[in-house]
Design a protein around this motif. Structure first.
Motif, mmCIF file in Angstrom:
data_model
loop_
_atom_site.group_PDB
_atom_site.id
_atom_site.type_symbol
_atom_site.label_atom_id
_atom_site.label_comp_id
_atom_site.label_asym_id
_atom_site.label_seq_id
_atom_site.Cartn_x
_atom_site.Cartn_y
_atom_site.Cartn_z
ATOM 1 N N GLU A 48 18.526 19.230 15.616
ATOM 2 C CA GLU A 48 18.402 19.991 16.857
ATOM 3 C C GLU A 48 17.040 19.879 17.526
ATOM 4 O O GLU A 48 16.911 20.164 18.708
ATOM 5 C CB GLU A 48 18.761 21.459 16.621
ATOM 6 C CG GLU A 48 17.874 22.119 15.605
ATOM 7 C CD GLU A 48 18.655 22.835 14.524
ATOM 8 O OE1 GLU A 48 18.244 23.947 14.183
ATOM 9 O OE2 GLU A 48 19.653 22.293 14.028
ATOM 10 N N GLU A 92 25.635 22.526 16.937
ATOM 11 C CA GLU A 92 24.788 23.682 17.241
ATOM 12 C C GLU A 92 25.471 24.700 18.152
ATOM 13 O O GLU A 92 25.377 25.902 17.931
ATOM 14 C CB GLU A 92 23.499 23.168 17.898
ATOM 15 C CG GLU A 92 22.468 24.230 18.149
ATOM 16 C CD GLU A 92 21.208 23.666 18.781
ATOM 17 O OE1 GLU A 92 20.400 24.480 19.221
ATOM 18 O OE2 GLU A 92 21.048 22.435 18.843
ATOM 19 N N LEU A 93 26.182 24.252 19.173
ATOM 20 C CA LEU A 93 26.822 25.164 20.115
ATOM 21 C C LEU A 93 28.284 25.413 19.783
ATOM 22 O O LEU A 93 29.114 25.615 20.670
ATOM 23 C CB LEU A 93 26.704 24.602 21.554
ATOM 24 C CG LEU A 93 25.268 24.408 22.052
ATOM 25 C CD1 LEU A 93 25.267 23.783 23.437
ATOM 26 C CD2 LEU A 93 24.509 25.719 22.041
ATOM 27 N N ARG A 123 20.377 15.119 19.624
ATOM 28 C CA ARG A 123 20.457 16.529 19.259
ATOM 29 C C ARG A 123 21.929 16.906 19.158
ATOM 30 O O ARG A 123 22.650 16.840 20.150
ATOM 31 C CB ARG A 123 19.756 17.400 20.308
ATOM 32 C CG ARG A 123 18.269 17.157 20.350
ATOM 33 C CD ARG A 123 17.600 18.044 21.367
ATOM 34 N NE ARG A 123 16.221 17.611 21.557
ATOM 35 C CZ ARG A 123 15.548 17.766 22.678
ATOM 36 N NH1 ARG A 123 16.114 18.373 23.726
ATOM 37 N NH2 ARG A 123 14.312 17.339 22.766
ATOM 38 N N ARG A 161 24.114 19.104 19.646
ATOM 39 C CA ARG A 161 24.443 20.380 20.287
ATOM 40 C C ARG A 161 25.941 20.579 20.442
ATOM 41 O O ARG A 161 26.428 21.695 20.384
ATOM 42 C CB ARG A 161 23.734 20.472 21.640
ATOM 43 C CG ARG A 161 22.212 20.483 21.470
ATOM 44 C CD ARG A 161 21.456 20.601 22.768
ATOM 45 N NE ARG A 161 21.779 21.742 23.599
ATOM 46 C CZ ARG A 161 21.394 23.003 23.387
ATOM 47 N NH1 ARG A 161 20.673 23.281 22.340
ATOM 48 N NH2 ARG A 161 21.733 23.965 24.214
#
Length: 143
Positions: A76, A135-136, A84, A86
């Motif tokens: 991240e 991550e999201l 990244r 995400r």
């Protein structure tokens, strides 16, 4: 006749050496590639933060590099926003980009460090759908 047989043996020997050198050159051309993803931070309403996932991914990548792998690491805080993890699309694009140029005899190792989830396909089916969480991650959206 004797001279011809000597040339034949030498030709076979040279052909054998050339074949071995060709095989060794092919082995040397084979790539060992690792695609390593580490995610620690998540939306706290979805998943709890992990303490060691990113460092585990980094350390695995370092070990694999020592073993001769070409490592693509996604975390991240990567300086390159394209690396990244995400969302799923970012991870898939990075993996597809790394797959380009690989050949049948190359080695690809894929490793994920982070949360994973399982969902039942439907209530009557015991099979599970398994996902790695970027991550999201939104656990309501399985698409």
């Amino acid at each position: 006749m004797h001279l011809h047989r000597g040339k034949s043996r030498r030709t076979i020997l040279l052909f054998g050496v050339a074949t071995i050198l060709s095989a060794l050159a092919h082995i040397a051309r084979c790539e060992s590639v690792a695609f390593v993803v580490g995610v620690e931070s998540y939306d706290p309403t979805q998943l709890r933060r992990l303490d060691y996932a990113k460092n585990d991914a980094i350390r695995l990548g370092q070990r694999l590099e020592l073993m001769g792998f070409h490592v693509l690491l996604l975390t991240e805080d990567s300086p390159n926003p394209k690396l990244r993890p995400r969302d799923p699309d970012t991870i898939i694009r990075a993996l597809e980009g790394r797959l380009r140029g690989l050949e049948a005899n190359d080695t690809l190792l894929v490793a994920f460090s982070g949360h994973g989830v399982q969902f039942e396909k439907d209530e009557s089916d015991a099979d599970k759908e398994v996902y790695f969480c970027p991550e999201l991650a939104n656990l309501e959206d399985r698409g």
